[in-house]
Design an enzyme around this catalytic site. Structure first.
Site, mmCIF file in Angstrom:
data_model
loop_
_atom_site.group_PDB
_atom_site.id
_atom_site.type_symbol
_atom_site.label_atom_id
_atom_site.label_comp_id
_atom_site.label_asym_id
_atom_site.label_seq_id
_atom_site.Cartn_x
_atom_site.Cartn_y
_atom_site.Cartn_z
ATOM 1 N N ASP A 80 6.805 45.380 2.573
ATOM 2 C CA ASP A 80 7.724 45.676 1.475
ATOM 3 C C ASP A 80 6.988 46.207 0.248
ATOM 4 O O ASP A 80 7.452 47.137 -0.413
ATOM 5 C CB ASP A 80 8.504 44.421 1.080
ATOM 6 C CG ASP A 80 9.632 44.120 2.058
ATOM 7 O OD1 ASP A 80 9.507 44.489 3.228
ATOM 8 O OD2 ASP A 80 10.629 43.503 1.641
ATOM 9 N N CYS A 121 4.606 40.239 8.640
ATOM 10 C CA CYS A 121 5.445 40.542 7.482
ATOM 11 C C CYS A 121 6.932 40.590 7.861
ATOM 12 O O CYS A 121 7.303 40.570 9.031
ATOM 13 C CB CYS A 121 4.978 41.841 6.847
ATOM 14 S SG CYS A 121 5.544 42.073 5.148
ATOM 15 N N ASP A 122 7.752 40.727 6.812
ATOM 16 C CA ASP A 122 9.188 40.448 6.891
ATOM 17 C C ASP A 122 9.928 41.038 8.088
ATOM 18 O O ASP A 122 10.772 40.376 8.691
ATOM 19 C CB ASP A 122 9.877 40.976 5.634
ATOM 20 C CG ASP A 122 9.447 40.246 4.375
ATOM 21 O OD1 ASP A 122 8.460 39.508 4.432
ATOM 22 O OD2 ASP A 122 10.103 40.426 3.347
ATOM 23 N N LYS A 123 9.668 42.281 8.416
ATOM 24 C CA LYS A 123 10.493 42.956 9.420
ATOM 25 C C LYS A 123 9.988 42.754 10.838
ATOM 26 O O LYS A 123 10.696 43.083 11.797
ATOM 27 C CB LYS A 123 10.588 44.458 9.120
ATOM 28 C CG LYS A 123 11.065 44.773 7.706
ATOM 29 C CD LYS A 123 12.379 44.108 7.376
ATOM 30 C CE LYS A 123 12.792 44.325 5.927
ATOM 31 N NZ LYS A 123 11.985 43.590 4.943
ATOM 32 N N CYS A 193 3.555 36.663 2.486
ATOM 33 C CA CYS A 193 3.817 36.032 1.190
ATOM 34 C C CYS A 193 3.928 34.522 1.356
ATOM 35 O O CYS A 193 4.535 34.023 2.306
ATOM 36 C CB CYS A 193 5.096 36.582 0.587
ATOM 37 S SG CYS A 193 5.084 38.355 0.297
ATOM 38 N N SER A 469 15.133 40.565 -3.075
ATOM 39 C CA SER A 469 13.945 39.831 -2.659
ATOM 40 C C SER A 469 14.341 38.587 -1.889
ATOM 41 O O SER A 469 15.254 37.860 -2.280
ATOM 42 C CB SER A 469 13.129 39.430 -3.888
ATOM 43 O OG SER A 469 12.139 38.482 -3.544
#
Length: 555
Positions: A80, A121-123, A193, A469
């Site tokens: 991101d 990471c997020d995705k 994160c 977010s």
């Protein structure tokens, strides 16, 4: 054992694959073994992924020791904070579906027998779950851990603190030198994160669904626990291929209910909602995830308060027992009969789990609170859905009524804020940021954080069809409004000065404008043009489905 990766000797398919794989150093004996994809999103562009090559190598070694052969399969690796720079931020959500198709091309094209997916990471985690549901071959998701973070002038400092602080710099309430110092101390090593954002929330979701090994989430990147989980997955995937245990045996309606329960109990990322809906769509599971969040909102207690939702760190949450301990505390609310990648049910996996610290992960009868923090809202401005994220110890007023001030891009909203156009009492409407409108679903958090920097948190509400977010939002913010403006949703009809009423407790968001006026505006509404480009985002824009279908791609 019959394997789909094997072909009859003497055929052209057998001969050409043998020639290729023998040249890679495999023996004829190897060619008869289960062939496992080690799905790796390694990249030098983002610290989230920088350690994955080492994890992939270890998993491949373990697969070989267990009697299989591991093949590393690469995918795109979106971050991101790196990949939102281009395409108005549209490359972020859209890359989730690109990963799904990367995996299909690499794994299904080669007819491999199983997958170990390295989630970062997020995705990556939702994409890997989506691919598992689509391909329906034995799959385990391995969470590859959260990053260590530092301090700024004696206080905890992570990447989200930097993101939020940049909004204050934009308003002149924080100096660039301070932001520079924060950015130098926020990230001290590999991993995702460090708060309860989308990445850690989705890693926990993988375990709650039964698609990750028990006790494997969340985990510190490069810790011994992470390496142990990776090795266990390498061994277990070979067994799963032999057993024929597949994702659709795991991704049942009960499993999705368990995942929703887990997200609500940790005040997880709102992005989990659309990602879980997308997983259900790919697994062809008849589940309405948005309805599940509404159904369980008032039944699931808040059991953990991890930064930025509360005072505890993700390290403390892991030390308290992580997702396994959380599910143990939720045991009375779960569908314990659901199958998991262990070959045992959720209930069987939880039988011997102990909670190391019941103050960090509370028991269900002694929760931190009973009010939901992931709230699905509906109303005349959001006929399908919108989502509000609240903090664990939320004290702010949960209603807001005010006049709309409308912008069609985050940049315009930021400029309007600097020019003094946005004032106390306004409802900032940021539209054109949905999956089709951006395209790819733009990030709406920058204006939200800038409002905080301007001292307008709680004094200005925000309504947007963009995404927010996964970690933190400020004030009353209704995100992911659907239908989006680009699909002709009511958000497209809003004009400056219109009255908007938000009641989070009642779960409503309404445009208070007479119907005849809205009908006149709709008659004048110009239909969004067909995309003219040839790149990935124009392809995505043509075929992306609404959020209620997970924003998956369908021609």
């Amino acid at each position: 054992m019959e394997l789909r990766s094997n072909f009859e000797k003497g055929t052209s398919r057998w001969a050409t694959r043998r020639a290729q794989w023998r040249a890679l150093g495999l023996s004829d004996e190897d060619l008869e073994k289960p062939k496992i994809a080690v799905v790796n999103s390694s990249s030098d562009l983002a610290i989230c992924y920088s350690h994955l090559d080492g994890v992939a190598a270890r998993v491949k070694e373990t697969i070989r020791a267990a009697g299989g052969v591991g093949f590393e399969v690469r995918t795109t690796a979106p971050s991101d904070f790196i990949h939102s720079a281009g395409g108005r931020g549209g490359y972020i959500l859209s890359s989730r579906d690109l990963i799904v198709n990367d995996i299909e091309a690499g794994v299904e094209g080669a007819l491999l027998d199983g997958m170990v997916c390295l989630a970062s990471c997020d995705k990556t985690a939702p994409a890997q779950l989506m691919a598992a549901g689509r391909l329906n071959i034995p799959t385990i998701v391995v969470a590859c851990g959260y990053q260590p973070c530092g301090t700024f002038r004696g206080e905890h400092c992570d990447i989200e603190d930097v993101f939020l602080a940049a909004g204050h710099v934009a308003q002149g309430t924080l100096g660039v030198d301070e932001l520079t110092e924060m950015s130098e101390n926020a990230v001290l090593g590999p991993g995702v994160c460090a708060g309860m954002g989308t990445a850690n929330s989705m890693h926990i979701v993988c375990e709650a669904l039964g698609m990750a090994l028990p006790g494997s989430t969340p985990v510190a990147a490069n810790s011994q626990s992470m390496w142990d989980s990776a090795e266990q997955a390498g061994r277990r995937i070979v067994e799963m291929v032999r057993e024929g245990l597949k994702p659709r045996d795991v991704l049942t309606p009960g499993a999705f209910a368990n995942a929703v329960t887990a997200v609500l109990s940790i005040s997880g990322s709102i992005n989990c909602v659309k990602h879980l809906q997308a997983v259900a769509a790919e697994a062809e599971s008849d589940v309405d995830v948005y309805w599940l969040f509404e159904r369980y909102a008032d039944e699931v207690p808040l059991l953990a308060a991890v930064r930025p939702n509360g005072p505890h760190s993700i390290e403390q949450f892991e030390a308290a027992g992580g997702a396994a301990a959380l599910l143990k505390q939720l045991e009375g609310l779960l569908h314990k009969e659901t199958m998991t990648v262990t070959g045992r049910t959720t209930g069987e996996n939880l039988a011997d789990v102990e909670v190391a610290d019941p103050e960090i992960i509370r028991p269900a009868d002694r929760p931190l609170g009973s009010r939901p923090t992931v709230v699905v809202v509906r109303g005349s401005l959001a006929p399908s859905t919108g989502i509000v994220k609240l903090a664990v110890a939320e004290e702010r007023k949960l209603t807001f009524d005010g006049k709309a001030i409308v912008y069609d891009s985050p940049e315009d909203a930021m400029a309007g804020l600097r020019a003094g156009e946005i004032r106390e009492g306004h409802v900032l409407v940021l539209r054109g940021q949905g999956p089709k409108g951006s395209p790819g679903m733009g990030m709406a958090s920058r204006p939200v954080f800038a409002l905080d920097g301007a001292g307008l948190t709680g004094k200005v509400a925000v309504v947007t069809d963009g995404q927010l977010s996964g970690l933190v939002n400020k004030g009353i913010v209704v995100g992911e409004v659907s239908p989006e403006a680009a699909d002709g949703g009511p958000l497209a009809l809003v004009e400056n000065g219109d009255w908007i009423a938000i009641d989070v407790a009642a779960r409503t968001v309404d445009l208070v404008v007479p119907g005849e006026i809205l009908a006149e505006r709709r008659a004048r509404l110009i239909k969004a043009p067909v995309p003219a480009g040839h790149g990935w985002l124009s392809i995505y824009q043509r075929i992306v489905r609404p959020l209620q279908q997970g924003a998956v791609l369908r021609g």
